[in-house]
Enzyme design. Structure first.
Site, PDB file in Angstrom:
ATOM      1  NE  ARG A  53      52.428  29.509  47.028  1.00 13.04           N
ATOM      2  CZ  ARG A  53      53.349  30.740  46.157  1.00 13.04           C
ATOM      3  NH1 ARG A  53      54.451  29.679  45.248  1.00 13.04           N
ATOM      4  NH2 ARG A  53      53.661  31.409  45.731  1.00 13.04           N
ATOM      5  CE  LYS A 160      43.446  43.649  35.623  1.00 13.31           C
ATOM      6  NZ  LYS A 160      45.043  43.689  35.708  1.00 13.31           N
ATOM      7  CG  ASP A 189      37.894  43.126  33.586  1.00 11.52           C
ATOM      8  OD1 ASP A 189      38.147  43.911  35.018  1.00 11.52           O
ATOM      9  OD2 ASP A 189      38.299  43.995  32.601  1.00 11.52           O
ATOM     10  CG  HIS A 190      37.954  44.994  39.473  1.00 10.60           C
ATOM     11  ND1 HIS A 190      39.383  44.334  38.503  1.00 10.60           N
ATOM     12  CD2 HIS A 190      38.116  45.739  39.772  1.00 10.60           C
ATOM     13  CE1 HIS A 190      39.871  45.208  39.513  1.00 10.60           C
ATOM     14  NE2 HIS A 190      39.422  46.031  40.163  1.00 10.60           N
ATOM     15  CE  LYS A 194      35.170  49.950  40.395  1.00  8.29           C
ATOM     16  NZ  LYS A 194      35.403  49.933  41.830  1.00  8.29           N
ATOM     17  CG  HIS A 252      40.781  46.509  33.608  1.00 11.01           C
ATOM     18  ND1 HIS A 252      39.865  46.082  34.237  1.00 11.01           N
ATOM     19  CD2 HIS A 252      41.851  47.010  34.820  1.00 11.01           C
ATOM     20  CE1 HIS A 252      40.581  45.395  35.285  1.00 11.01           C
ATOM     21  NE2 HIS A 252      41.445  45.727  35.667  1.00 11.01           N
ATOM     22  CE  LYS A 350      50.389  50.215  38.551  1.00  7.13           C
ATOM     23  NZ  LYS A 350      49.634  49.935  39.261  1.00  7.13           N
TER      24      LYS A 350
END
Length: 501
Positions: A53, A160, A189-190, A194, A252, A350
């Site tokens: 956009r 996700k 799912d990154h 890994k 994850h 976090k």
């Protein structure tokens, strides 16, 4: 040494990226494509079309992407590879509901087929906010871009979060199934990009020393930690409606659990691997409403003791009365023959002291009897740790005799780091996944039943937490390892969270 097959480049295709002006594209997707091209895994017959956009001309988009690639790839960037990418980079400015934008997209893709010989093979990557997933997919379908004919293929890649609970995930699966076949949908799912995550399968099934002891007879419990030092940064608006549970656990963390706990597949083809993963997810014991308080903990960070890190409720675009959790810990049980009575403890949050993702396999203690008349007063559990980020590798701790005239034990360790053995290549974690989309290998992508099973695991927690106020929040200092209740989840059963240095 086992013979390995040469990795071949993917075939011709165009990748259309929706939300191409966003962070994901500049930080991860374009740098990943750069790395793949540098490894000669992307062919000459390739192009990228950005769809977003943001008001940019095609030239402005290329200039911005070129600058970003140089920034995120680093000082060793190969300018010839960057130039190669920029020559194949196009842009369409349009709203996600703009039908004309999709017609222009179709025209641009057809032009790429002629200019770059991409043969009508298209992948559509939805790097957008979740509310646009279905709308964009419906419009792509409306202009006929999912139709596979004359040997060409069309694939959809969805980021996700895939839904926000079991019902929404099931509905989204149903809606997408009306537009595409399941084998055309790649739910990404990154974390599964890994190296250490993929190495779980190699560690377990390629080594005779591990698989025989990978069960309830030898393993006491498993700990999975996904910790972040940052707060919500610029994502307060999204995070305050999502929270740590939705953001991390159904995707994850449950993916890590399923790979750790799955039975040996009959092959490493996509469906045999995913069949075993979904069996694990379906075997996780559902929590009863009355068990949530004793088996799960939620937390929200307050300010740090030195005042340098603000409380979650003081973050930008977060409600001052927010009861959104920024920390989750839970005890899960997998009710099958291999894992009966072995707890899987998970924690994610976090503003924790260290950025780290790891799986720690805690083995049962050896019998103590032979050390009874020595200076040894206790035996520690051996721990095998799969380090997933930031430093990928595997470590094993075990007991050894301390030199001297008396029997004393000390813990020593063996550690394998990927960078030491195989060199350190620049990687984002997305390279494997993007390459797999191009070669049609969905092994590392979630199937519809996996997504729904994952949401099924967290549904009791959602019902217990989101319907009841949490007056104790905030309940941990920024920079600490979370609320005291998370420690008690283990200590009441004689266990402790592994100390992460």
């Amino acid at each position: 040494m086992a013979e390995t097959k040469e990795i071949k480049p993917a075939g011709p295709s165009v990748m259309a990226i929706f939300g191409a002006a966003g962070d994901l594209t500049k930080r991860l997707l374009i740098p990943s494509l750069y790395n793949l091209r540098k490894q000669k895994l992307v062919p000459d017959e390739f192009a990228i079309v950005g769809f977003a956009r943001t008001a940019l001309s095609e030239e402005e988009f290329r200039e911005r992407m070129e600058e970003d690639v140089k920034k995120f790839v680093g000082a060793d960037a190969d300018t010839s590879v960057i130039s190669w990418l920029m020559e194949r980079l196009y842009y369409i400015k349009a709203e996600f509901h703009d039908e004309d934008g999709y017609r222009r997209l179709k025209q641009k893709l057809e032009e790429c087929d002629k200019t770059h010989q991409t043969k009508g093979n298209y992948s559509f990557y939805l790097a957008t906010a979740p509310e646009f997933f279905l709308e964009a997919t419906q419009h792509i379908n409306k202009v006929g871009l999912f139709q596979q004919c004359d040997g060409c293929w069309r694939r959809l890649v969805v980021e996700k979060p895939f839904g926000h609970d079991w019902e929404s995930a099931r509905q989204l699966n149903h809606d997408l199934a009306d537009l595409l076949r399941e084998d055309q949908i790649f739910r990404i799912d990154h974390y599964l990009g890994k190296e250490t995550v993929q190495n779980i399968l190699a560690l377990r099934f390629a080594n005779g020393i591990f698989e025989p002891i990978w069960n309830r007879r030898y393993i006491d419990h498993v700990q999975i930690t996904v910790a972040e030092t940052v707060g919500v940064e610029t994502r307060g608006g999204y995070y305050d409606t999502a929270g740590a549970l939705r953001d991390m656990v159904p995707n994850h963390i449950l993916q890590l659990i399923s790979l750790t706990a799955m039975e040996p597949p009959i092959s490493f083809a996509a469906d045999p691997v995913r069949n075993e993963q979904v069996k694990v997810l379906q075997a996780i014991r559902p929590m009863k409403a009355e068990d949530v308080s004793s088996n799960a903990v939620r937390g929200q960070y307050g300010s740090s003791s030195d005042g340098k890190m603000p409380a979650y409720r003081s973050e930008s675009r977060v409600s001052p009365q927010s009861i959104t959790e920024t920390f989750v810990a839970a005890k899960l049980l997998v009710d099958n023959w291999r894992w009966a009575d072995v707890p899987f403890y998970l924690r994610t949050g976090k503003r924790l002291p260290k950025r780290v993702t790891e799986i720690a396999i805690h083995f049962k203690r050896a019998p103590f009897s032979v050390f009874r008349q020595t200076d040894v007063d206790r035996l520690r559990r051996n721990v095998l740790v799969l380090h997933i980020q930031p430093d990928e590798g595997i470590s094993l701790g075990f007991e050894a005799k301390i030199p001297g005239p008396v029997m004393r034990l000390g813990e020593v360790g063996l550690k394998f780091a990927y960078s030491d053995y195989f060199g350190k290549e620049a990687r984002t974690g997305y390279e494997t996944l993007l390459y797999d989309v191009m070669i049609n290998d969905p092994t590392l992508f979630q199937r519809a039943d996996m997504v729904e099973s994952g949401w099924g695991v967290v549904t009791p927690l959602q019902k217990a937490w989101y319907g009841v106020p949490a007056p104790e929040l905030p309940n941990y200092e920024a920079g600490s390892w979370g609320p005291q209740a998370a420690d008690e989840l283990l200590t009441r059963e004689g266990r402790h969270w592994r100390k992460i240095e």
